[in-house]
Design a protein around this motif. Structure first.
Motif, PDB file in Angstrom:
ATOM      1  N   THR A   1       0.836  -1.210   0.000  1.00 34.56           N
ATOM      2  CA  THR A   1       0.000   0.000   0.000  1.00 34.56           C
ATOM      3  C   THR A   1       0.867   1.254   0.000  1.00 34.56           C
ATOM      4  O   THR A   1       0.373   2.351   0.279  1.00 34.56           O
ATOM      5  CB  THR A   1      -0.915  -0.001   1.234  1.00 34.56           C
TER       6      THR A   1
ATOM      7  N   ASP B   1      -3.219   6.197  -0.940  1.00 34.16           N
ATOM      8  CA  ASP B   1      -3.639   7.051   0.181  1.00 34.16           C
ATOM      9  C   ASP B   1      -4.210   6.167   1.287  1.00 34.16           C
ATOM     10  O   ASP B   1      -4.509   4.979   1.076  1.00 34.16           O
ATOM     11  CB  ASP B   1      -4.669   8.080  -0.308  1.00 34.16           C
ATOM     12  N   ALA B   2      -4.398   6.738   2.475  1.00 30.40           N
ATOM     13  CA  ALA B   2      -4.756   5.946   3.658  1.00 30.40           C
ATOM     14  C   ALA B   2      -6.073   5.196   3.459  1.00 30.40           C
ATOM     15  O   ALA B   2      -6.185   4.006   3.798  1.00 30.40           O
ATOM     16  CB  ALA B   2      -4.843   6.867   4.876  1.00 30.40           C
ATOM     17  N   GLN B   3      -7.052   5.889   2.889  1.00 35.42           N
ATOM     18  CA  GLN B   3      -8.371   5.253   2.747  1.00 35.42           C
ATOM     19  C   GLN B   3      -8.312   4.071   1.773  1.00 35.42           C
ATOM     20  O   GLN B   3      -8.783   2.982   2.085  1.00 35.42           O
ATOM     21  CB  GLN B   3      -9.369   6.298   2.259  1.00 35.42           C
ATOM     22  N   THR B   4      -7.681   4.329   0.639  1.00 34.24           N
ATOM     23  CA  THR B   4      -7.570   3.262  -0.362  1.00 34.24           C
ATOM     24  C   THR B   4      -6.734   2.115   0.184  1.00 34.24           C
ATOM     25  O   THR B   4      -7.054   0.931  -0.018  1.00 34.24           O
ATOM     26  CB  THR B   4      -6.915   3.812  -1.647  1.00 34.24           C
TER      27      THR B   4
ATOM     28  N   GLY C   1      -6.478   1.201   3.199  1.00 39.93           N
ATOM     29  CA  GLY C   1      -7.310   0.437   4.134  1.00 39.93           C
ATOM     30  C   GLY C   1      -8.170  -0.565   3.405  1.00 39.93           C
ATOM     31  O   GLY C   1      -8.260  -1.740   3.819  1.00 39.93           O
ATOM     32  N   VAL C   2      -8.765  -0.149   2.314  1.00 39.95           N
ATOM     33  CA  VAL C   2      -9.629  -1.048   1.529  1.00 39.95           C
ATOM     34  C   VAL C   2      -8.822  -2.236   1.020  1.00 39.95           C
ATOM     35  O   VAL C   2      -9.237  -3.396   1.127  1.00 39.95           O
ATOM     36  CB  VAL C   2     -10.259  -0.273   0.344  1.00 39.95           C
TER      37      VAL C   2
ATOM     38  N   ASP D   1      -7.807  -4.589   3.908  1.00 41.65           N
ATOM     39  CA  ASP D   1      -8.949  -5.394   4.383  1.00 41.65           C
ATOM     40  C   ASP D   1      -9.165  -6.583   3.451  1.00 41.65           C
ATOM     41  O   ASP D   1      -9.343  -7.720   3.889  1.00 41.65           O
ATOM     42  CB  ASP D   1     -10.225  -4.525   4.392  1.00 41.65           C
TER      43      ASP D   1
END
Lengths: 229, 844
Positions: A173, A177-180, A182-183, A186
């Motif tokens: 990662t 970016d942090a949100q992507t 995270g996805v 997961d």
């Protein structure tokens, strides 16, 4: 020890750097159990990617050995190492993951084709995996049309599609970016557990390392003393 | 300065690429320089020779190849015409098989006309000139080359007979230019030359030095008083100009080929420079992001191109010089085979060639760098970082380029077939056609690659798809390399089909015109006039058992309203017009020809002088100027200069000599040819040793051999264009393989073996070559049509039957694929050896 998948023994690797040779790993030991997820952490130059490459049979050590499921990887010739990677490993890199001249679906099918396992069932599995990573409609797209997060999701799916024994992820990662990120993580966790795979993840990010069963710290120019859990 | 340093270090860190760019420039420059030098050296040698032979002569009295009666010279001298000097000139085979020019002069009349020759002649005692042995003067360089000196014997062969001259002196020309012009020349006195060349009592010309103004006019008037009807006074420069004009079309063809090499070379330079620029797009993007202006970036990149171009030019010049030595020999041989004896041994570094090299190498490199530099300087900093943006732009551009290319090709077609201009317009059409094809190629390669991905994927799976799509994905690279290859293969197909068509037309013509069984002639130096045969030979051979009829031919050059023309006088007897192939004729053409009431002209002659059946042609004969109607235009491939045919009756009436130059023996049906030749030899008696008896098949074979030799230079140039294009493909593939290191590493990590990677890379190369070969077929055929139907017609006046052997097209595809595969070997080997771990680390 009988459940160990990987056994790294007194591993040393040096690289030429101008006139001198820089030691990246020096007598490093590590054992990883089947089904275990290990995070390799450490500053840049500490040898995370090098260790990953050595476990992935992409490089040869200067000394020491990497035992994979009872096989000393140093004993394998180039073709055997290639076949080893083809059959037993799944890779996720920080970037340059996908083959730009193949569509998303074709990228997924590539490991199956290389393993001569490209039957109708395999195609269904690949399509199902695409759906799992949330890209059911992007099978015909070329990688250049995807966003960075989408590319990494495809990379996760491709690493799993042929059911390897070990997943190797190098800063998976790092470019997101942090949100992507995270996805993607997961998804990676979910699928890894579902497939019961062993994983080694090289990362700088503590939130990535937290998801692992065990964290192995590497230090620059020294071994971190990682040992069997 | 810091920017310049960044650029320089890029090249130092990528020495292979810099070397390739320089090599690309060097090869392009070398081919152009070589053609230019060979052409210029041949032309220079011709000019020097013409100047040295003319000396200070301003005019010459001539009567074509039949020559002048030697009494004319005495008459002119007696009437006070001087300086005037008689000349007998011809060629013999020298000791090393090289032609030697025999210059027969009157040593005492040369002063004031050709001082160098006079000086050489005066080195010999009068007693030697008049002695029983044939005395000769050699010039120093020739004497050194032949390894003989004063007092030695000089063995030569003339008309198949060995002769021996005594070297009475070795002379040194006054200056280097004269030395060059008089190379391979041996000076003898008039009587020796007449005897040696079989022209006893005849002179080839009388050179005059006519002063300006009234004295000159008076002198010319005095000459005119004594001039026989068949003779005329020519300006000395006109003769040289006519010879120069004779080879003009040949030289223009070579120049066109050098321009083709220039086109391929320029593409190669563009290729090489644009690679080095495109590879740095991320760096350029970063520099733009740091605030470097577009102009600064543009100038910096162009300056690098110019620097690489200059280095390539410095390398290309000696390479071109070396190549020119090979080409020069071929050019010289072709001119000697087709037009006149030309002796050139040294390549001279002509300023025009250096200028051409400087323009091509430096300016074209700067120009080639300008396009990618402009592209890189024009995009926004962010997108300059993305490789995909470049390919995206390339894909958009190629459609427009293809459209423009179609327009240009259509214009080329119009210039070639829709507009009846001259040769230059024809070549403009050819280049428009080629340039149009070049512009269409990138789009066509892209489309073909995408289409081919389906069958390739179906047969070879993902690697097949990757190979085909890889060609499309690297369009900014593969497009230019493919274009260079297409142009080269187009030239190969076009020129090969043209040569084959020409050869086929010639073979068909030979088949129908060589109607006799045995041909008899005396050997002559290529390009020189054929020696005359003994007049009663025809009669003696005609008496041999099995001989139906002996037809005769007389070849000579005669003055006419069109300058000096080749005249052939035929006596066909009962054979009639068997052997004539008419392009156009009047109903009673042959009857009037035989009766001496009409002439035939060959197709090139008609084309050059815009003559057609029904027109009239004026010939200067010993009986005065005589006009004949043209009753037919006949096919003839023996000379691009063209010729006029007359019946023997007309020749006998107007020339009144019995000379013949060749005999065509027609045998009765069923007569054994070998036996017949033996019988003919016996009938020829003592002369047989100096005669050649050849069967029609032999003549056919020899003619085709000369033809093949003539086109040897064309084939060499074709090969060079292909080598240059292959170098371009190598550069493109090498750059691609460098760029794809990361991709290859991923494939290796996924489990592709080194062999599979190598095969994948080679498949990509082979596909590019195969596409180039296929794409070269339509423009190749168009080029063939243009060369056979338009260029040859306009340059030489020959109409050729276009015949396309499918094998040539297959060979084109094989050549393109082979060249590409060969060029791809190293990049494939390199890709196969990429260590995946190391590469991932470097790329990541």
């Amino acid at each position: 020890m009988t459940n160990a998948l990987i056994h790294v023994q007194r591993l040393t690797k040096r690289y030429p750097e101008g006139a001198v040779r820089r030691t990246v790993l020096d007598g490093f030991d590590l054992t990883i159990q089947r089904g275990e997820a290990v995070a390799l952490m450490g500053p840049s130059g500490s040898g995370k990617s090098t260790l990953l490459n050595l476990i992935g049979a992409m490089e040869r050590p200067d000394s020491g050995a990497v035992w994979f499921d009872g096989t000393d990887l140093a004993e394998l010739d180039e073709t055997e190492r290639t076949l080893f990677r083809r059959r037993r490993l799944g890779f996720i890199f920080q970037q340059l993951n996908l083959v730009p001249t193949l569509t998303v679906l074709e990228n997924l099918l590539l490991p199956l084709e290389l393993n001569r396992a490209l039957d109708r069932g395999a195609r269904r599995r690949a399509q199902a995996l695409l759906e799992r990573v949330g890209l059911p409609e992007r099978g015909d797209s070329y990688p250049e049309r995807l966003s960075g997060g989408e590319r990494q999701r495809v990379a996760v799916a491709r690493a799993l599609v042929h059911g390897p024994d070990l997943l190797l992820a190098d800063e998976p990662t790092g470019s997101l970016d942090a949100q992507t990120a995270g996805v993607v993580l997961d998804l990676f966790d979910e699928l890894r557990r579902e497939y019961g795979m062993t994983a080694v993840i090289a990362t700088h990010a503590p939130d990535v390392a937290e998801r692992a069963d065990r964290v192995v710290e590497l230090r620059r120019r020294a071994h971190a003393g990682g040992s069997a859990a | 300065m810091i920017l310049a340093r960044a650029g320089l270090r890029h090249h130092l860190r990528n020495p292979w690429q810099a070397a390739l760019a320089i090599l690309g420039v060097a090869l392009g420059v070398a081919v152009v320089v070589a053609v230019e030098l060979a052409n210029a050296s041949a032309e220079r040698a011709f000019t020097r020779s013409a100047e040295a032979l003319a000396g200070d002569a301003t005019h010459r009295v001539t009567a074509g190849s039949a020559g002048l009666d030697e009494g004319l010279y005495a008459q002119l001298r007696r009437s006070g015409v001087r300086p005037a000097t008689p000349v007998v000139e011809g060629y013999v085979d020298g000791p090393q098989g090289r032609p030697l020019r025999v210059l027969g002069v009157d040593p005492w009349a040369e002063a004031g006309v050709r001082d160098t020759v006079a000086g050489a002649a005066f080195r010999v005692d009068a007693a030697d000139w008049l002695g029983s042995e044939a005395a000769a003067v050699l010039f120093e360089k020739d004497a050194q080359r032949l390894g003989i000196g004063a007092g030695d014997r000089l063995d030569v062969e003339v008309g198949g007979r060995g002769r021996s001259l005594v070297v009475a002196a070795v002379a040194e020309p006054a200056d280097a230019l004269t030395a060059e012009g008089l190379r391979d020349t041996v000076v003898v006195d008039i009587a020796t030359a007449q005897e040696l060349l079989g022209r006893v009592g005849r002179l080839d010309r009388i050179d005059l030095v006519v002063p300006d103004g009234a004295p000159g006019e008076r002198m010319l008037a005095r000459v005119a008083e004594h001039l026989p009807p068949e003779a005329e006074v020519q300006d000395a420069q006109d003769g040289a100009a006519a010879l120069d004009e004779m080879t003009a079309a040949f030289r223009l063809n070579l120049t066109a080929f050098s321009l083709l090499a220039l086109l391929v070379g320029a593409l190669l330079i563009y290729n090489a420079i644009s690679f080095s620029v495109v590879q740095r797009r991320p760096l350029l993007g970063r520099l733009r992001a740091l605030g470097v202006g577009r102009g600064q970036l543009f100038r910096g990149v162009v300056a690098e191109g110019v620097l690489l171009g200059a280095l390539g030019t410095v390398l290309g010049l000696p390479l071109g010089y070396a190549l020119a030595e090979i080409l020069l020999e071929l050019v010289t041989r072709t001119i000697t085979d087709l037009y006149f004896v030309l002796s050139v041994r040294d390549v001279t570094l002509a300023p025009s060639a250096v200028a051409m090299a400087a323009i091509l190498g430096v300016v074209a490199a700067g120009g080639a760098a300008a396009a990618p530099a402009w592209e890189a300087a024009s995009v926004a900093p962010r997108s300059a970082l993305e490789r995909a943006s470049l390919e995206g732009r390339a894909r958009r551009w190629v459609r427009w380029l293809a459209l423009a290319g179609c327009g240009l090709a259509a214009l080329g077609g119009l210039l070639l077939w829709g507009y009846g201009g001259g040769l230059v317009v024809g070549f403009a059409g050819v280049f428009a056609l080629l340039a149009g094809a070049a512009l269409v190629v990138p789009w066509a390669v892209y489309t073909l690659a995408l289409v081919a991905a389906y069958p390739a994927g179906a047969v070879f799976g993902a690697p097949g798809r990757m190979a085909a799509r890889g060609v499309a994905a690297g369009l900014s690279r593969s497009g230019v390399a493919g274009t260079a290859l297409v142009i080269a293969v187009t030239a190969v197909i076009g020129v090969t089909v043209m040569i084959d068509s020409f050869r086929g037309s010639l073979a068909t013509w030979l088949e129908t015109t060589l109607s006799a069984d045995v041909y008899v002639s005396a050997p002559s130096q290529a390009g020189d006039r054929p020696p005359a045969l003994v007049p009663d030979l025809a009669e003696r051979l005609g008496a041999v058992d099995g001989v139906e009829y002996v037809a005769t031919a007389r070849y000579l050059r005669v003055p006419s309203a069109y300058g000096e023309v080749r005249l052939r006088a035929f006596d066909h007897g009962p054979i009639g017009d068997r052997g004539m192939r008419y392009k156009d004729r009047t109903a009673d053409a042959w009857e009037r020809f035989e009766a001496g009431e009409a002439a035939f002209v060959t197709e090139p002659f008609a084309a050059h002088h815009k003559l057609a059946t029904g027109d009239r042609i004026a010939l200067r004969t010993p009986q005065g100027v005589h006009e004949l109607p043209v009753a037919a235009v006949v096919y003839d491939y023996t000379t691009s200069e063209g010729a006029v045919f007359v019946g023997r009756a007309f020749y006998d009436d107007h020339w009144g000599d019995e000379a013949i130059n060749s005999l065509a023996v027609h045998a009765a049906t069923g007569v054994d040819r070998e036996g017949l030749i033996d019988a003919l030899r016996q009938a020829a008696g003592a002369e047989a040793a100096a005669l050649r008896f050849r069967s029609d098949a032999e003549i056919r074979q020899l003619s085709l051999e000369v033809f093949d030799r003539t086109f040897a230079i064309t084939r060499v140039l074709q090969l060079l264009a292909t080598v240059v294009a292959a170098a371009g493909v190598f550069g493109a593939l090498f750059a691609l393989s460098l760029e794809r290191t990361g991709e290859v590493a991923v494939l290796r990590a996924l489990g592709l073996t080194p062999r599979q990677v190598g095969v994948l890379e080679l498949a990509r190369t082979g596909l590019l070559g195969g596409f180039a070969g296929l794409l070269a077929i339509p423009p190749g055929l168009a080029l063939a049509g243009a060369l056979t139907g338009v260029i040859n017609q306009r340059a030489f006046g020959w109409s050729l039957q276009l015949s396309v052997d499918p094998a040539v097209l297959v060979q084109g595809v094989v050549l393109a694929s082979g060249a590409a595969l060969l060029a791809g070997l190293y990049p494939a080997y390199r890709a196969a050896r990429i260590p995946p771990g190391e590469a991932m680390r470097d790329e990541g």
